[in-house]
Motif scaffolding. Sequence first.
Motif, PDB file in Angstrom:
ATOM      1  N   GLU A 147       0.877  -1.174   0.000  1.00 57.02           N
ATOM      2  CA  GLU A 147       0.000   0.000   0.000  1.00 57.02           C
ATOM      3  C   GLU A 147       0.920   1.232   0.000  1.00 57.02           C
ATOM      4  OE1 GLU A 147      -2.794   2.010  -0.771  1.00 57.02           O
ATOM      5  OE2 GLU A 147      -3.550   0.005  -0.317  1.00 57.02           O
ATOM      6  N   ARG A 187       0.465   4.246  -0.827  1.00 52.62           N
ATOM      7  CA  ARG A 187      -0.125   5.499  -0.303  1.00 52.62           C
ATOM      8  C   ARG A 187       0.091   5.655   1.204  1.00 52.62           C
ATOM      9  NH1 ARG A 187      -2.193   8.248  -3.715  1.00 52.62           N
ATOM     10  NH2 ARG A 187      -3.126   7.614  -5.650  1.00 52.62           N
ATOM     11  N   ASP A 188       0.250   4.538   1.913  1.00 53.11           N
ATOM     12  CA  ASP A 188       0.537   4.606   3.353  1.00 53.11           C
ATOM     13  C   ASP A 188       1.972   5.051   3.616  1.00 53.11           C
ATOM     14  OD1 ASP A 188      -1.994   3.751   3.877  1.00 53.11           O
ATOM     15  OD2 ASP A 188      -1.437   1.773   4.611  1.00 53.11           O
ATOM     16  N   HIS A 215      -1.511  -7.083   2.176  1.00 54.69           N
ATOM     17  CA  HIS A 215      -0.453  -6.084   1.971  1.00 54.69           C
ATOM     18  C   HIS A 215       0.873  -6.611   2.500  1.00 54.69           C
ATOM     19  CE1 HIS A 215      -3.401  -3.239   0.626  1.00 54.69           C
ATOM     20  NE2 HIS A 215      -4.104  -3.446   1.720  1.00 54.69           N
TER      21      HIS A 215
END
Length: 177
Positions: free
Chosen positions: A135, A137-138, A166
């Motif tokens: 992920e 974006r994290d 993930h």
Amino acid sequence: VCAGTLNGLSVTGDAQHQYQTLHKMYNNCEIVMGNLEIVLIDHTQDLSFLQTIREVTGYILIAMNVFASLPLQNLRVIRGTQFYEEKYALFVLLNYNPNTTHALRQLGLNQLTEILAGGVYIEKNAQLCHVGTVEWRDIMRDPRLEPVVGDNGKACAPCHESCGGHCWGPGPEDCQK
């Protein structure tokens, strides 16, 4: 603390010289002041000296290599004070040899939790697995940037069931934090 480079895809000397330069620069290094550029490194080279790196202030470029894994398992932060191609803090491209089975199969950046500035570009790595299951974006701090991740390994093992989809690899220790 050690200095980084600003060579991009250009290299000096042969593959052995390239490796020796990399080893000399980053052996026992924890913080790279500048960019970490790993280009044209052969599958026979021992890159374990990279495992001490915890932070890179600029960008990371991993291109045209044929090693199976990258020992950057202790890297936590890419600051992105400089970008590759004007917007990327992590750039991973063409890490395989089309004539052999030698290729980058796993990034293994299990501790990476922050890219403070800049985007992610990971494309055309024929056997690279578990980059689509991260992920991004994290990790990326700039919400305006889209991570570019595509045309990488196809026959990849799924994430371990405890990872919730993930992960950086197939094992329970590879879950994204």
